[in-house]
Design a protein around this motif. Structure first.
Motif, PDB file in Angstrom:
ATOM      1  N   LYS A  24      13.696   4.486  50.135  1.00 21.90           N
ATOM      2  CA  LYS A  24      14.696   3.809  50.948  1.00 21.90           C
ATOM      3  C   LYS A  24      16.022   4.554  50.992  1.00 21.90           C
ATOM      4  N   ASP A  25      16.230   5.486  50.089  1.00 20.54           N
ATOM      5  CA  ASP A  25      17.501   6.203  50.055  1.00 20.54           C
ATOM      6  C   ASP A  25      17.388   7.590  50.679  1.00 20.54           C
ATOM      7  N   VAL A  26      16.680   7.688  51.790  1.00 24.12           N
ATOM      8  CA  VAL A  26      16.470   8.957  52.477  1.00 24.12           C
ATOM      9  C   VAL A  26      17.336   9.002  53.726  1.00 24.12           C
ATOM     10  N   LEU A  27      18.017  10.137  53.922  1.00 25.27           N
ATOM     11  CA  LEU A  27      18.777  10.361  55.145  1.00 25.27           C
ATOM     12  C   LEU A  27      17.962  11.244  56.077  1.00 25.27           C
ATOM     13  N   PHE A  28      18.148  11.043  57.380  1.00 25.18           N
ATOM     14  CA  PHE A  28      17.439  11.813  58.395  1.00 25.18           C
ATOM     15  C   PHE A  28      18.449  12.449  59.330  1.00 25.18           C
ATOM     16  N   CYS A  29      18.233  13.694  59.663  1.00 22.47           N
ATOM     17  CA  CYS A  29      19.092  14.371  60.638  1.00 22.47           C
ATOM     18  C   CYS A  29      18.601  14.012  62.038  1.00 22.47           C
ATOM     19  N   PRO A  30      19.469  13.474  62.889  1.00 20.85           N
ATOM     20  CA  PRO A  30      19.043  13.095  64.238  1.00 20.85           C
ATOM     21  C   PRO A  30      18.811  14.286  65.165  1.00 20.85           C
ATOM     22  N   VAL A  31      19.276  15.466  64.773  1.00 13.68           N
ATOM     23  CA  VAL A  31      19.136  16.646  65.628  1.00 13.68           C
ATOM     24  C   VAL A  31      17.853  17.413  65.323  1.00 13.68           C
ATOM     25  N   CYS A  32      17.653  17.771  64.058  1.00 13.93           N
ATOM     26  CA  CYS A  32      16.509  18.632  63.737  1.00 13.93           C
ATOM     27  C   CYS A  32      15.387  17.912  62.987  1.00 13.93           C
ATOM     28  N   GLY A  33      15.639  16.677  62.528  1.00 16.70           N
ATOM     29  CA  GLY A  33      14.586  15.925  61.858  1.00 16.70           C
ATOM     30  C   GLY A  33      14.504  16.166  60.362  1.00 16.70           C
ATOM     31  N   HIS A  34      15.393  16.976  59.805  1.00 10.57           N
ATOM     32  CA  HIS A  34      15.383  17.210  58.356  1.00 10.57           C
ATOM     33  C   HIS A  34      15.556  15.884  57.638  1.00 10.57           C
ATOM     34  N   GLU A  35      14.825  15.694  56.562  1.00  6.68           N
ATOM     35  CA  GLU A  35      14.984  14.483  55.763  1.00  6.68           C
ATOM     36  C   GLU A  35      15.004  14.838  54.288  1.00  6.68           C
ATOM     37  N   GLU A  52      31.222  13.319  53.291  1.00 10.39           N
ATOM     38  CA  GLU A  52      30.561  13.672  54.548  1.00 10.39           C
ATOM     39  C   GLU A  52      29.285  14.428  54.208  1.00 10.39           C
ATOM     40  N   TYR A  53      28.162  13.935  54.702  1.00 13.33           N
ATOM     41  CA  TYR A  53      26.857  14.546  54.460  1.00 13.33           C
ATOM     42  C   TYR A  53      26.457  15.333  55.692  1.00 13.33           C
ATOM     43  N   ARG A  54      26.223  16.644  55.519  1.00 16.86           N
ATOM     44  CA  ARG A  54      25.814  17.522  56.624  1.00 16.86           C
ATOM     45  C   ARG A  54      24.420  18.064  56.362  1.00 16.86           C
ATOM     46  N   CYS A  55      23.682  18.247  57.437  1.00 18.22           N
ATOM     47  CA  CYS A  55      22.331  18.779  57.355  1.00 18.22           C
ATOM     48  C   CYS A  55      22.378  20.242  56.909  1.00 18.22           C
ATOM     49  N   PRO A  56      21.552  20.623  55.932  1.00 20.90           N
ATOM     50  CA  PRO A  56      21.542  22.016  55.482  1.00 20.90           C
ATOM     51  C   PRO A  56      20.858  22.955  56.481  1.00 20.90           C
ATOM     52  N   GLU A  57      20.132  22.398  57.441  1.00 19.92           N
ATOM     53  CA  GLU A  57      19.421  23.237  58.415  1.00 19.92           C
ATOM     54  C   GLU A  57      20.232  23.489  59.684  1.00 19.92           C
ATOM     55  N   CYS A  58      20.919  22.435  60.192  1.00 14.88           N
ATOM     56  CA  CYS A  58      21.622  22.603  61.479  1.00 14.88           C
ATOM     57  C   CYS A  58      23.107  22.231  61.412  1.00 14.88           C
ATOM     58  N   ASP A  59      23.606  21.814  60.251  1.00 16.40           N
ATOM     59  CA  ASP A  59      25.009  21.500  60.004  1.00 16.40           C
ATOM     60  C   ASP A  59      25.495  20.249  60.731  1.00 16.40           C
ATOM     61  N   GLN A  60      24.610  19.409  61.203  1.00 19.44           N
ATOM     62  CA  GLN A  60      24.971  18.147  61.863  1.00 19.44           C
ATOM     63  C   GLN A  60      25.453  17.148  60.810  1.00 19.44           C
ATOM     64  N   VAL A  61      26.525  16.397  61.097  1.00 15.46           N
ATOM     65  CA  VAL A  61      26.967  15.325  60.210  1.00 15.46           C
ATOM     66  C   VAL A  61      25.966  14.179  60.347  1.00 15.46           C
ATOM     67  N   VAL A  62      25.389  13.749  59.228  1.00 21.57           N
ATOM     68  CA  VAL A  62      24.402  12.674  59.275  1.00 21.57           C
ATOM     69  C   VAL A  62      24.926  11.384  58.669  1.00 21.57           C
ATOM     70  N   ALA A  63      25.972  11.447  57.846  1.00 21.08           N
ATOM     71  CA  ALA A  63      26.542  10.230  57.261  1.00 21.08           C
ATOM     72  C   ALA A  63      27.926  10.511  56.726  1.00 21.08           C
ATOM     73  N   ILE A  64      28.771   9.476  56.806  1.00 21.80           N
ATOM     74  CA  ILE A  64      30.089   9.512  56.171  1.00 21.80           C
ATOM     75  C   ILE A  64      30.176   8.232  55.371  1.00 21.80           C
ATOM     76  N   ARG A  65      30.431   8.389  54.078  1.00 18.69           N
ATOM     77  CA  ARG A  65      30.477   7.219  53.193  1.00 18.69           C
ATOM     78  C   ARG A  65      31.779   7.165  52.464  1.00 18.69           C
TER      79      ARG A  65
END
Length: 65
Positions: A24-35, A52-65
Protein backbone atom coordinates in the motif's frame (compact mmCIF):
# COMPACT_ATOMS: atom_id res chain seq x y z
CA UNK A 1 -5.24 33.02 -31.28
CA UNK A 2 -4.64 29.32 -30.84
CA UNK A 3 -2.20 27.66 -28.52
CA UNK A 4 0.14 24.89 -29.53
CA UNK A 5 -0.52 21.49 -28.05
CA UNK A 6 2.61 20.93 -25.98
CA UNK A 7 1.35 17.86 -24.19
CA UNK A 8 3.35 14.79 -25.04
CA UNK A 9 2.17 11.24 -24.87
CA UNK A 10 3.63 9.21 -22.00
CA UNK A 11 5.98 6.37 -22.68
CA UNK A 12 4.53 2.88 -22.53
CA UNK A 13 3.53 2.37 -18.92
CA UNK A 14 4.38 -0.64 -16.84
CA UNK A 15 1.31 -2.53 -15.71
CA UNK A 16 0.93 -3.04 -11.95
CA UNK A 17 0.71 -6.59 -10.63
CA UNK A 18 -2.81 -8.01 -10.58
CA UNK A 19 -2.25 -10.75 -8.02
CA UNK A 20 -3.41 -8.56 -5.09
CA UNK A 21 -0.02 -8.62 -3.33
CA UNK A 22 0.92 -5.00 -4.00
CA UNK A 23 2.11 -2.96 -1.02
CA UNK A 24 0.00 0.00 0.00
CA UNK A 25 2.96 2.34 0.38
CA UNK A 26 4.00 2.28 -3.28
CA UNK A 27 4.32 5.40 -5.42
CA UNK A 28 3.80 5.31 -9.19
CA UNK A 29 5.20 7.69 -11.77
CA UNK A 30 2.37 8.89 -14.04
CA UNK A 31 4.79 9.52 -16.92
CA UNK A 32 6.97 6.43 -17.23
CA UNK A 33 5.21 3.93 -14.94
CA UNK A 34 8.13 3.46 -12.53
CA UNK A 35 6.95 2.13 -9.19
CA UNK A 36 8.72 1.77 -5.88
CA UNK A 37 7.89 1.87 -2.17
CA UNK A 38 7.87 5.34 -0.60
CA UNK A 39 11.21 4.53 1.02
CA UNK A 40 12.56 3.02 -2.21
CA UNK A 41 14.39 4.45 -5.20
CA UNK A 42 12.78 7.93 -5.37
CA UNK A 43 14.95 11.05 -5.43
CA UNK A 44 13.81 12.99 -2.36
CA UNK A 45 14.56 16.63 -1.63
CA UNK A 46 13.46 18.50 1.49
CA UNK A 47 12.68 22.20 1.66
CA UNK A 48 10.61 24.15 4.20
CA UNK A 49 9.22 21.05 5.95
CA UNK A 50 8.10 19.46 2.65
CA UNK A 51 9.55 16.48 0.84
CA UNK A 52 9.42 16.26 -2.95
CA UNK A 53 9.60 12.78 -4.48
CA UNK A 54 10.96 12.61 -8.05
CA UNK A 55 11.11 9.63 -10.36
CA UNK A 56 14.67 8.28 -10.73
CA UNK A 57 13.97 7.34 -14.37
CA UNK A 58 12.32 10.47 -15.83
CA UNK A 59 12.64 13.11 -13.03
CA UNK A 60 8.85 13.68 -12.84
CA UNK A 61 7.54 14.92 -9.46
CA UNK A 62 5.28 12.15 -8.16
CA UNK A 63 4.49 13.41 -4.64
CA UNK A 64 4.98 16.33 -2.30
CA UNK A 65 4.49 15.61 1.38
Amino acid sequence: MTSANVRTEPKERKKPPTDGRRRKDVLFCPVCGHESPVDGSWNVTTAEAQQEYRCPECDQVVAIR
